[in-house]
Design a protein around this motif. Structure first.
Motif, PDB file in Angstrom:
ATOM      1  N   GLY A   1      60.146  28.346  38.977  1.00 51.17           N
ATOM      2  CA  GLY A   1      61.371  28.876  37.766  1.00 51.17           C
ATOM      3  C   GLY A   1      62.599  29.417  38.808  1.00 51.17           C
ATOM      4  N   ALA A   2      62.666  30.266  39.792  1.00 56.10           N
ATOM      5  CA  ALA A   2      63.743  30.718  40.165  1.00 56.10           C
ATOM      6  C   ALA A   2      64.736  29.602  40.952  1.00 56.10           C
ATOM      7  CB  ALA A   2      63.575  31.915  41.482  1.00 56.10           C
ATOM      8  N   LYS A   3      63.935  28.733  41.491  1.00 55.54           N
ATOM      9  CA  LYS A   3      64.647  27.643  42.028  1.00 55.54           C
ATOM     10  C   LYS A   3      65.309  26.691  41.047  1.00 55.54           C
ATOM     11  CE  LYS A   3      62.186  27.097  46.603  1.00 55.54           C
ATOM     12  NZ  LYS A   3      61.099  26.522  47.464  1.00 55.54           N
ATOM     13  N   ARG A   4      64.616  26.497  39.906  1.00 58.51           N
ATOM     14  CA  ARG A   4      65.474  25.966  39.003  1.00 58.51           C
ATOM     15  C   ARG A   4      66.662  26.577  38.504  1.00 58.51           C
ATOM     16  NH1 ARG A   4      62.652  25.564  34.406  1.00 58.51           N
ATOM     17  NH2 ARG A   4      60.617  26.836  34.959  1.00 58.51           N
ATOM     18  N   LEU A   5      66.537  27.710  38.289  1.00 59.54           N
ATOM     19  CA  LEU A   5      67.730  28.493  38.078  1.00 59.54           C
ATOM     20  C   LEU A   5      68.947  28.602  39.029  1.00 59.54           C
ATOM     21  CD1 LEU A   5      66.272  31.904  36.667  1.00 59.54           C
ATOM     22  CD2 LEU A   5      67.367  29.910  35.506  1.00 59.54           C
ATOM     23  N   LEU A   6      68.565  28.437  40.429  1.00 57.61           N
ATOM     24  CA  LEU A   6      69.364  28.380  41.551  1.00 57.61           C
ATOM     25  C   LEU A   6      70.072  26.901  41.386  1.00 57.61           C
ATOM     26  CD1 LEU A   6      67.655  30.279  44.073  1.00 57.61           C
ATOM     27  CD2 LEU A   6      69.892  31.009  43.414  1.00 57.61           C
ATOM     28  N   ARG A   7      69.313  25.923  41.135  1.00 56.13           N
ATOM     29  CA  ARG A   7      69.899  24.586  40.813  1.00 56.13           C
ATOM     30  C   ARG A   7      70.767  24.507  40.058  1.00 56.13           C
ATOM     31  NH1 ARG A   7      71.125  20.206  42.622  1.00 56.13           N
ATOM     32  NH2 ARG A   7      69.395  20.365  43.989  1.00 56.13           N
ATOM     33  N   ILE A   8      70.855  25.189  38.790  1.00 59.39           N
ATOM     34  CA  ILE A   8      71.476  25.206  37.759  1.00 59.39           C
ATOM     35  C   ILE A   8      73.010  25.680  38.416  1.00 59.39           C
ATOM     36  CG2 ILE A   8      72.374  26.254  35.416  1.00 59.39           C
ATOM     37  CD1 ILE A   8      69.461  25.995  34.650  1.00 59.39           C
ATOM     38  N   ALA A   9      72.674  26.948  39.188  1.00 62.21           N
ATOM     39  CA  ALA A   9      73.809  27.651  39.666  1.00 62.21           C
ATOM     40  C   ALA A   9      74.670  26.626  40.652  1.00 62.21           C
ATOM     41  CB  ALA A   9      73.626  28.794  40.148  1.00 62.21           C
ATOM     42  N   PHE A  10      73.942  26.090  41.511  1.00 60.12           N
ATOM     43  CA  PHE A  10      74.595  25.081  42.481  1.00 60.12           C
ATOM     44  C   PHE A  10      75.085  24.114  41.491  1.00 60.12           C
ATOM     45  CE2 PHE A  10      74.442  21.819  45.694  1.00 60.12           C
ATOM     46  CZ  PHE A  10      74.848  22.384  46.574  1.00 60.12           C
TER      47      PHE A  10
END
Length: 366
Positions: A328-337
Motif C-alpha cells: 500500500g505505502a509503496k504504491r503511493l510512493l510509486r505514484i509520487a515518484f
C-alpha cells in the motif's frame, strides 16, 4: 517424458525463484510434485539483476547453504542525482548480495530435485480443466493443486481467468566479464544508482561489480521497444563513463524483460490454484525488487499447500488474500515518484536530510 495418466499432488508452472522454492517446500513434505518450465534451462533468458537483500539471506531457509562463490557482499549504495553529484548511503549491518544468478538458479534447481520434485524442462503449460479432485492438465496428467509461478505474463493466469499484471516497467541490463576487459568500478563495494528521468523515467539506472561481471542497467516506463532501450543504454554508458567506462565495450550478455510495478494482481487465487512471485505481482512497486518476496511466499505457499494436501488446513487459495503483501505505502510512493516535477528537484535535494532519510528507508528499510 510426459504421461497423461500420471497423478501429482501439486503441479507448479515456472522454474524461477518462486516456483523452485515452492516445489522444494511441497516435495520436501513428502508429496509428489512436478514443475513445468517452458525454457530448456532455468538459467536461460534471465530477467533479473540477481541482487538479493539481507532479509532474504538471514530470514529464509530457502537460501541456507548457498555456496559462497555464488555471491559477493555489497554494503553500501552510492546515489547519484541527474547532474551526477552523489552521496554514499550505508546502514550498520545491512548489505545486498550481488550474485552469480545462473549459478544460484542451478543451486535452487538442485535443491528442488533433492527434495523430490520432478522438473520437466521444455514443457510449456497448455491449459487446465477442473475435475473432481483438482486439475486435468492434458499431456501432463492430473494434479490436486496448481501453482502459477510463471512470470509477469502468466499463462496460468490467462488460461484460468486470474488477475494479470498491467502496470509495467521495462528493464535491460548489460553484463561485462571482469576477466575479458579492464573496466572496474573504483568504488566496488557499492550499488551505484542513478536518477535520470530522461533515461529512466519512472525508475532508475544502476551499476555494480558482481561476482565475475560488471552489471549496468536501467528500467523505465514506456520502453520504446528494443531500439528505445538500446538507445537509452548507449546514453547511460556515455553519461556514467567517469564512474565506469564501458562506452566502447560490447556486453558479454544482455538481460531484458518487463517488471511488474502495480502491486498484487486481483484475483490472484481460486479454488486449488494460486499465483505466486511475479505472476501475482509480488514485486515492490517502488524498488522493483522481487526475489525476496518470491522466495518468501514461494516457501510459505508450498508449506500451506502441503498442510492442505495432508488435511491439516483449508485450501490456502482461500486464505492468501489476507497474507500476501499489499504494498500500500509503496504504491503511493510509486505514484509520487511518477509525478515528480523534474530532474532539477533531485539535483537540489540530493544531499539534504530529507532525501537521505527517504533513501535509507527505501534501500535499507530503516
Amino acid at each position: 517424458m510426459s504421461n497423461p495418466s500420471e497423478t501429482y499432488d501439486c503441479t507448479i508452472v515456472g522454474a524461477g525463484f518462486a516456483g523452485l522454492s515452492c516445489a522444494t517446500a511441497v516435495a520436501g513434505r513428502g508429496f509428489r510434485v512436478q514443475l513445468l518450465e517452458k525454457k530448456a534451462s532455468p538459467c536461460e533468458k534471465l530477467r533479473t539483476t540477481g541482487i538479493i537483500v539481507r532479509e532474504a539471506v538471514e530470514d529464509l531457509a530457502a537460501l541456507d547453504g548457498l555456496k559462497p562463490w555464488l555471491w559477493r557482499k555489497i554494503p553500501a549504495v552510492r546515489l547519484y542525482a541527474p547532474n551526477l553529484r552523489s552521496v554514499r548511503l550505508e546502514a550498520p549491518g545491512y548489505y545486498f548480495l550481488a550474485t552469480d544468478t545462473p549459478g544460484v538458479m542451478r543451486w535452487l534447481t538442485a535443491q528442488a530435485l533433492e527434495a523430490g520434485a520432478e522438473i520437466r524442462l521444455g514443457s510449456p503449460f497448455k491449459g487446465a480443466q477442473r475435475d473432481t479432485a483438482g486439475w486435468d492438465l492434458g499431456q501432463y496428467g492430473r494434479c490436486r493443486f496448481l501453482v502459477g509461478a510463471d512470470g509477469t505474463h502468466s499463462t496460468v493466469a490467462g488460461a484460468l481467468g486470474l488477475g494479470r499484471n498491467s502496470q509495467l516497467l521495462h528493464g535491460i541490463e548489460y553484463e561485462y566479464a571482469l576477466r575479458q576487459n579492464g573496466a572496474r568500478l573504483a568504488e566496488n563495494d557499492a550499488l551505484h544508482c542513478f536518477l535520470d528521468r530522461r533515461l529512466a523515467p519512472g525508475y532508475i539506472a544502476w551499476a555494480l561489480q558482481g561476482v565475475d561481471h560488471i552489471q549496468v542497467g536501467l528500467a523505465r516506463r514506456g520502453s520504446g521497444g528494443s531500439a528505445g532501450l538500446k538507445t537509452a543504454m548507449d546514453a547511460l554508458r556515455q553519461k556514467i563513463a567517469a564512474v565506469v567506462n564501458l562506452r566502447d565495450t560490447c556486453p558479454d550478455s544482455v538481460r531484458a524483460g518487463p517488471i511488474p510495478c502495480g502491486g498484487l494482481v486481483s484475483p490472484h487465487a481460486d479454488t486449488r490454484v494460486l499465483l505466486v512471485g511475479d505472476a501475482a505481482g509480488m514485486v515492490s512497486p517502488l524498488t522493483a525488487g522481487g526475489i525476496h518476496t518470491a522466495l518468501r511466499y514461494g516457501l510459505a505457499c508450498g508449506h500451506a499447500i502441503a498442510d492442505f494436501l495432508s488435511g491439516r488446513s483449508p485450501d490456502p487459495a482461500k486464505m492468501v488474500v489476507l497474507e500476501y503483501p499489499r504494498f500500500g505505502a509503496k504504491r503511493l510512493l510509486r505514484i509520487a515518484f511518477d509525478h515528480m516535477p523534474g530532474d532539477w528537484l533531485f539535483n537540489v535535494l540530493l544531499s539534504t536530510p530529507l532525501l537521505s532519510r527517504a533513501a535509507r528507508k527505501i534501500y535499507f528499510h530503516r
